[in-house]
Design an enzyme around this catalytic site. Structure first.
Site, PDB file in Angstrom:
ATOM      1  N   HIS A 189      62.619  24.503  11.945  1.00 60.38           N
ATOM      2  CA  HIS A 189      61.795  25.035  13.051  1.00 60.38           C
ATOM      3  C   HIS A 189      61.770  26.713  12.611  1.00 60.38           C
ATOM      4  O   HIS A 189      62.617  27.673  13.375  1.00 60.38           O
ATOM      5  CB  HIS A 189      62.493  24.902  14.521  1.00 60.38           C
ATOM      6  CG  HIS A 189      61.547  25.319  15.615  1.00 60.38           C
ATOM      7  ND1 HIS A 189      60.961  26.486  15.788  1.00 60.38           N
ATOM      8  CD2 HIS A 189      61.155  24.569  16.620  1.00 60.38           C
ATOM      9  CE1 HIS A 189      60.262  26.530  16.693  1.00 60.38           C
ATOM     10  NE2 HIS A 189      60.323  25.551  17.407  1.00 60.38           N
ATOM     11  N   GLU A 296      56.791  25.410  10.616  1.00 60.38           N
ATOM     12  CA  GLU A 296      57.853  24.537  10.686  1.00 60.38           C
ATOM     13  C   GLU A 296      57.673  23.271   9.590  1.00 60.38           C
ATOM     14  O   GLU A 296      56.922  22.540   9.831  1.00 60.38           O
ATOM     15  CB  GLU A 296      58.213  24.220  11.713  1.00 60.38           C
ATOM     16  CG  GLU A 296      58.011  25.452  12.909  1.00 60.38           C
ATOM     17  CD  GLU A 296      57.903  24.928  14.273  1.00 60.38           C
ATOM     18  OE1 GLU A 296      58.345  23.875  14.594  1.00 60.38           O
ATOM     19  OE2 GLU A 296      57.649  25.768  15.029  1.00 60.38           O
TER      20      GLU A 296
END
Length: 321
Positions: A189, A296
């Site tokens: 992330h 991500e």
């Protein structure tokens, strides 16, 4: 003193080792920092094995970290590179992960530092060859009892963070140590630091199918070769070129970051924009959405099924433009 006709030649000085990367722990053993001799650095919290800083040789930060981020282990870190496993978001209808909190438990567990490895001596080689790899581990035996109750599978995770002069590679290996199969999702992330979101374009997504989570999870196809962010954005793309085709972040027309994936088919693009940023207590400053974008790498549009003894590996390499 009578001179000698055949003086011994001076002994050659023993060549010293070329400067090597350094790895240090914070005083409270909560953070590992690696620095290359040329000045590049990376910092990783043992809480979540979260990369919270990546700087180039000029000391310029590449990752966005909220000023309100909790770094004391009280909650997942807002910013840097949190690790999502074994579920992306929440999956209340999924039998195995339905009880887990958002994004699973990897980002909220304390990992063990397993050690470092460095590239060979830079003597006679270009400084660009310098690198240092940090390894972290999390397994069934090291998570708390509550987590074991919510996700009752024996597993082992190895997370590697490799710092080079112009790139950062993060790789996760998931092994099923159980006697029954389990399903999982993985996501890196990454919060990238940028100067002005209105000057940013993301390329490499044209023609990709994506789930638009801001629009009732409807499935769409990206028509733009240069994706711009003009409001709250939360999309799960599956780029048509596959993991090795770079997804780039450009600012004012210049490439800032290029992301190449290994065995991770999906790319999430996220920016909370004005109202969502205001609603998150740990997002600071509230105007910080102007200075960050999440791109991500992950495997999240479906599930990876691991049979007993099987392993899944996914990685990303971020190269500076």
């Amino acid at each position: 003193m009578v001179g000698r006709g055949n003086k011994p030649t001076a002994l050659a000085a023993t060549p010293g080792l070329a400067p090597q990367p350094t790895v240090t722990f914070s005083d409270d053993n909560s953070k590992v920092t690696a620095v290359l001799p040329t000045g590049e650095s990376v910092e990783v919290l043992l809480y979540g094995a979260t990369v919270i800083s990546w700087k180039d040789d000029q000391g310029d930060e590449k990752l966005w970290l909220s000023e309100g981020a909790k770094l004391d282990g009280s909650k997942a870190v807002r910013g840097g590179i949190p690790l999502v496993f074994p579920v992306f978001g929440t999956a209340p209808d999924h039998a195995q992960t339905g009880k887990l909190p958002q994004h699973g438990f990897a980002r909220t567990s304390r990992w063990e530092f397993l050690g470092k490895s460095t590239s060979e001596s830079a003597e006679g080689k270009e400084a660009a060859d310098l690198s240092v790899k940090l390894d972290f581990g999390l397994s069934t035996g090291s998570v708390d009892e509550k987590t074991k109750e919510l996700w009752a599978y024996a597993f082992n995770l190895i997370y590697s963070v490799t710092l080079n002069r112009t790139s950062l590679t993060t790789a996760l290996v998931v092994t099923n140590d159980d006697d029954k199969p389990f399903e999982c999702q993985v996501l890196l992330h990454t919060y990238f630091k940028i100067k002005d979101i209105t000057a940013v374009e993301v390329t490499g997504l044209e023609g990709a199918s994506y789930i638009d989570k801001v629009d009732n999870a409807s499935v769409k196809t990206e028509s733009s070769a240069n994706l711009t962010i003009t409001g709250e954005t939360d999309r799960v793309y599956t780029p048509t070129g596959g993991p090795q085709a770079p997804v780039t972040i450009k600012e004012n027309g210049k490439t800032r970051y290029s992301v190449v994936r290994d065995n991770l088919n999906d790319v999430v693009v996220w920016n909370p924009w004005i109202e969502k940023a205001k609603s998150m207590g740990d997002f600071a400053p509230k105007e910080g959405y102007k200075n960050m974008i999440c791109v991500e790498a992950g495997s999240v549009r479906g599930w990876q099924t691991l049979e007993p003894g099987d392993a899944f590996e996914g990685a990303q390499t971020i190269t500076l433009g």
